[in-house]
Design a protein around this motif. Structure first.
Motif, PDB file in Angstrom:
ATOM      1  N   MET A   1       7.999  11.131  -6.858  1.00  0.00           N
ATOM      2  CA  MET A   1       8.395  10.458  -8.093  1.00  0.00           C
ATOM      3  C   MET A   1       8.674  11.476  -9.207  1.00  0.00           C
ATOM      4  O   MET A   1       8.858  11.082 -10.359  1.00  0.00           O
ATOM      5  CB  MET A   1       7.287   9.504  -8.542  1.00  0.00           C
ATOM      6  CG  MET A   1       7.015   8.411  -7.523  1.00  0.00           C
ATOM      7  SD  MET A   1       5.408   7.653  -7.741  1.00  0.00           S
ATOM      8  CE  MET A   1       5.616   6.893  -9.344  1.00  0.00           C
ATOM      9  N   ASP A   2       8.709  12.749  -8.850  1.00  0.00           N
ATOM     10  CA  ASP A   2       9.013  13.777  -9.849  1.00  0.00           C
ATOM     11  C   ASP A   2      10.521  13.853 -10.032  1.00  0.00           C
ATOM     12  O   ASP A   2      11.207  14.674  -9.414  1.00  0.00           O
ATOM     13  CB  ASP A   2       8.456  15.145  -9.417  1.00  0.00           C
ATOM     14  CG  ASP A   2       6.937  15.196  -9.490  1.00  0.00           C
ATOM     15  OD1 ASP A   2       6.352  14.294 -10.113  1.00  0.00           O
ATOM     16  OD2 ASP A   2       6.352  16.137  -8.933  1.00  0.00           O
TER      17      ASP A   2
ATOM     18  N   VAL B   1       4.688  -4.626  -8.256  1.00  0.00           N
ATOM     19  CA  VAL B   1       4.466  -3.336  -8.919  1.00  0.00           C
ATOM     20  C   VAL B   1       5.021  -2.241  -8.011  1.00  0.00           C
ATOM     21  O   VAL B   1       4.669  -2.180  -6.833  1.00  0.00           O
ATOM     22  CB  VAL B   1       2.967  -3.050  -9.143  1.00  0.00           C
ATOM     23  CG1 VAL B   1       2.790  -1.872 -10.100  1.00  0.00           C
ATOM     24  CG2 VAL B   1       2.241  -4.276  -9.661  1.00  0.00           C
ATOM     25  N   VAL B   2       5.881  -1.378  -8.567  1.00  0.00           N
ATOM     26  CA  VAL B   2       6.560  -0.404  -7.730  1.00  0.00           C
ATOM     27  C   VAL B   2       6.442   1.001  -8.320  1.00  0.00           C
ATOM     28  O   VAL B   2       6.881   1.247  -9.449  1.00  0.00           O
ATOM     29  CB  VAL B   2       8.058  -0.769  -7.580  1.00  0.00           C
ATOM     30  CG1 VAL B   2       8.728   0.152  -6.572  1.00  0.00           C
ATOM     31  CG2 VAL B   2       8.229  -2.222  -7.166  1.00  0.00           C
ATOM     32  N   PRO B   3       5.843   1.934  -7.559  1.00  0.00           N
ATOM     33  CA  PRO B   3       5.795   3.322  -8.020  1.00  0.00           C
ATOM     34  C   PRO B   3       7.209   3.904  -7.917  1.00  0.00           C
ATOM     35  O   PRO B   3       7.786   3.946  -6.834  1.00  0.00           O
ATOM     36  CB  PRO B   3       4.842   4.002  -7.031  1.00  0.00           C
ATOM     37  CG  PRO B   3       4.863   3.151  -5.803  1.00  0.00           C
ATOM     38  CD  PRO B   3       5.236   1.757  -6.228  1.00  0.00           C
ATOM     39  N   THR B   4       7.760   4.310  -9.041  1.00  0.00           N
ATOM     40  CA  THR B   4       9.201   4.512  -9.115  1.00  0.00           C
ATOM     41  C   THR B   4       9.610   5.955  -9.402  1.00  0.00           C
ATOM     42  O   THR B   4       8.966   6.649 -10.194  1.00  0.00           O
ATOM     43  CB  THR B   4       9.776   3.577 -10.207  1.00  0.00           C
ATOM     44  OG1 THR B   4       9.541   2.235  -9.794  1.00  0.00           O
ATOM     45  CG2 THR B   4      11.261   3.783 -10.394  1.00  0.00           C
TER      46      THR B   4
ATOM     47  N   ILE C   1      -5.896   4.841  -0.940  1.00  0.00           N
ATOM     48  CA  ILE C   1      -4.446   4.794  -1.182  1.00  0.00           C
ATOM     49  C   ILE C   1      -3.945   6.190  -1.517  1.00  0.00           C
ATOM     50  O   ILE C   1      -4.720   7.076  -1.880  1.00  0.00           O
ATOM     51  CB  ILE C   1      -4.082   3.817  -2.333  1.00  0.00           C
ATOM     52  CG1 ILE C   1      -4.846   4.172  -3.624  1.00  0.00           C
ATOM     53  CG2 ILE C   1      -4.345   2.384  -1.917  1.00  0.00           C
ATOM     54  CD1 ILE C   1      -4.434   3.325  -4.833  1.00  0.00           C
ATOM     55  N   ASP C   2      -2.647   6.378  -1.379  1.00  0.00           N
ATOM     56  CA  ASP C   2      -2.062   7.694  -1.657  1.00  0.00           C
ATOM     57  C   ASP C   2      -1.804   7.852  -3.162  1.00  0.00           C
ATOM     58  O   ASP C   2      -1.970   6.906  -3.948  1.00  0.00           O
ATOM     59  CB  ASP C   2      -0.773   7.888  -0.845  1.00  0.00           C
ATOM     60  CG  ASP C   2       0.456   7.585  -1.656  1.00  0.00           C
ATOM     61  OD1 ASP C   2       0.662   6.400  -1.983  1.00  0.00           O
ATOM     62  OD2 ASP C   2       1.189   8.524  -2.016  1.00  0.00           O
ATOM     63  N   THR C   3      -1.374   9.029  -3.553  1.00  0.00           N
ATOM     64  CA  THR C   3      -1.189   9.348  -4.974  1.00  0.00           C
ATOM     65  C   THR C   3      -0.062   8.537  -5.643  1.00  0.00           C
ATOM     66  O   THR C   3      -0.132   8.269  -6.843  1.00  0.00           O
ATOM     67  CB  THR C   3      -0.850  10.840  -5.119  1.00  0.00           C
ATOM     68  OG1 THR C   3       0.127  11.181  -4.109  1.00  0.00           O
ATOM     69  CG2 THR C   3      -2.086  11.698  -4.907  1.00  0.00           C
ATOM     70  N   HIS C   4       0.977   8.169  -4.867  1.00  0.00           N
ATOM     71  CA  HIS C   4       2.085   7.401  -5.444  1.00  0.00           C
ATOM     72  C   HIS C   4       1.662   5.953  -5.675  1.00  0.00           C
ATOM     73  O   HIS C   4       1.896   5.370  -6.734  1.00  0.00           O
ATOM     74  CB  HIS C   4       3.306   7.447  -4.518  1.00  0.00           C
ATOM     75  CG  HIS C   4       3.782   8.833  -4.249  1.00  0.00           C
ATOM     76  ND1 HIS C   4       3.086   9.689  -3.434  1.00  0.00           N
ATOM     77  CD2 HIS C   4       4.856   9.529  -4.695  1.00  0.00           C
ATOM     78  CE1 HIS C   4       3.723  10.844  -3.394  1.00  0.00           C
ATOM     79  NE2 HIS C   4       4.790  10.776  -4.157  1.00  0.00           N
TER      80      HIS C   4
END
Ligand code: PLP
Length: 495
Positions: A321-322, A263-266, A395-398
């Motif tokens: 990620m914006d 799973v990758v915050p993209t 954990i952080d927001t991303h």
């Protein structure tokens, strides 16, 4: 040597890995992609007995095959050293049933360090190999984390200068403080009056400016890029997916050949593309789960097959990620278009002119490796709070965007495959948003009071990167309009 890189927009372009790293972007504006993706020549069991550096060598030698063993190992040794606060470089932490791959133990506490601590060495080595004597000017657009990681990587590296453009009102206070306090005679930081897409488009335009390129060459300069469009960024990112798998194997959590989900915050699609390349090299990956924040262009793309950037740009608490134009998606588009530079160019042209494009059903059918979803701001905050309350892990927001999307994926599919979540930033980098999510009582505290409070509740020591900026003086205060980016660069170079 057998692996060449081609441009996604022009079939006639063919370069070695080191040339692709030097150039960053192809002359036609396309991205460099390997002609084919090599397979591992070591078994997963063999890899599971190796250290991070050893795995890095085994992966990178295949993708950067015009580097000698000595050159590549020297780059790896210089990158993954005591700049990282743990010997394992990228630890896996199990919380609430998933494995968080902590990619934030480098100098600037975001995952960008994983690649940007090695890129300067790859670049200098590439220059030597190709007899380049110009001074290399690294030009970078940042949504917050790349900028600092690139500045830290290139600061005082001989034969280079680095210029970073960031959206003046689009990064977190700590991100901005990290950048504007950067030391080093060869570092330049400029805030622009625009968003990240403006910064990225401006940088691409400067790269494409042939007139400027000539002036630069006459003055003894040439540009390169530290953005994830550079394969020198992408290739080192493949390593940690392989490493994570081999840790799970070594720890007996999986058997060799078992599949895992990633799973990758993209944002710019670089990190998840690296996971896709890892899969293509032979890493058993089931689903590549692409997590977006409220700027959910990619979710819409995976569900409808239409990429459409014509929408409001949302400033979220996961600013890295914006992004509405995910540059690296072009590499995937090229591939699902049957490695057709012509078809890809048409779609990219349409993106440039109309802000959107639509892929064919045949192309869409090739996206089954991917699952896309997104997290709203409220969901993101709720995930941080819940994970903290249930497990004590912050954990952080991303990373929380990824954790939220993973929950949605599980609910939707019932898939219980072992899952690795890319944890892309330390919560200390986004302290205010993280602490706000946990409890509104933190509202009135200053940024550094929050840092100390976070340390208390998480039992994690304040990272050196944060200690460093507590008292550091501001060294960069230039702000410019979007249309002044090129002239700012010229002024810095004195041309
Ligand atoms: C850059 C960044 C991302 C997005 O990564 P991409 O490779 O651009 O998709 C996610 N999280 C953090 C903390 C980042 O710095």
């Amino acid at each position: 040597m057998s692996l060449f890189y081609k441009s996604t927009r022009d079939d006639s372009v063919k370069v070695t890995a080191s040339q692709a790293i030097l150039k960053g972007l192809a002359p036609d504006g396309g991205l460099f992609v390997p002609e084919s993706i090599p397979s591992f020549d070591k078994s997963l069991e063999e890899l599971s007995k190796m250290s991070y550096k050893e795995v890095a060598y085994e992966v990178m030698k295949l993708m950067l095959d015009d580097f000698t063993e000595e050159e590549l190992k020297a780059c790896i040794d210089k990158a993954y050293d005591e700049k990282f606060d743990t010997d394992v470089i990228a630890p896996l932490v199990k919380a609430d049933g998933a494995y968080y791959l902590e990619l934030f133990h480098g100098a600037t506490i975001a995952f960008k360090d994983m690649a940007l601590s090695i890129l300067p060495h790859l670049l200098i080595t590439s220059a030597k190999k190709n007899d380049v004597h110009n001074e290399i000017v690294i030009l970078t657009a940042t949504s917050g984390d790349t900028g600092k990681a690139a500045l830290a990587g290139f600061a005082d590296v001989k034969g280079t200068r680095i210029i970073v453009f960031y959206p003046k009102n689009g990064v977190s206070p700590i991100q901005e403080k990290q950048m504007v306090t950067q030391k080093g005679d060869n570092t330049y930081v400029i805030g622009i009056k625009g968003n990240f897409d403006d910064a990225q488009t401006g940088v691409k335009k400067i790269f494409g400016d042939k007139e400027l390129e000539k002036e630069m060459a006459e003055a003894g300069f040439q540009f390169s890029s530290a953005n994830s469009i550079n394969i020198g960024r992408l290739v080192p990112q493949i390593v940690y997916y392989v490493y994570a798998y081999t840790r799970l194997l070594a720890d007996g959590e999986i058997k060799a050949g078992d599949k895992i989900n990633a799973v990758v915050p993209t944002g710019n699609f670089g990190n998840i593309l690296a996971a896709f390349y890892a899969k293509n090299m032979g890493l058993p990956i089931n689903k590549l789960i692409c997590a977006s924040n409220e700027n959910k262009v990619l979710y819409d793309f995976f569900t409808t097959g239409e990429y459409d950037r014509n929408r409001e740009f949302v400033l979220t608490t996961s600013p890295s990620m914006d992004i509405l134009i995910s540059s690296n998606l072009e590499r995937l588009i090229y591939r699902i278009a049957g490695n057709s530079a012509k078809k890809n160019s048409e779609l990219m042209e349409s993106l440039k002119n109309t802000g959107k494009y639509e892929i064919t059903p045949e192309m869409k059918a090739q996206l089954s490796d991917f699952y896309g979803n997104y997290a709203t701001e409220a969901e993101d905050a709720a995930t941080i709070k819940k994970l903290y309350e249930d497990t004590g892990y912050v954990i952080d927001t991303h990373t929380a965007v990824a954790a939220t999307v993973y929950e949605k994926y599980k609910k939707e599919t019932g898939d219980d495959t072992v899952t690795v979540i890319a944890s892309t930033a330390s919560p200390y980098k986004f302290t205010r948003s993280v602490m706000d999510a946990i409890d509104s009582k933190y509202d009135s505290m200053t940024d550094f009071e929050l840092v100390d409070e976070l340390s208390k509740i998480s039992n994690v020591a304040v990272p050196q990167a944060i200690e460093d900026i507590r008292t550091a003086p501001v060294l960069h205060d230039t702000v410019c309009e979007v249309n002044e980016m090129s002239s700012s660069v010229k002024k810095i170079l004195g041309i």
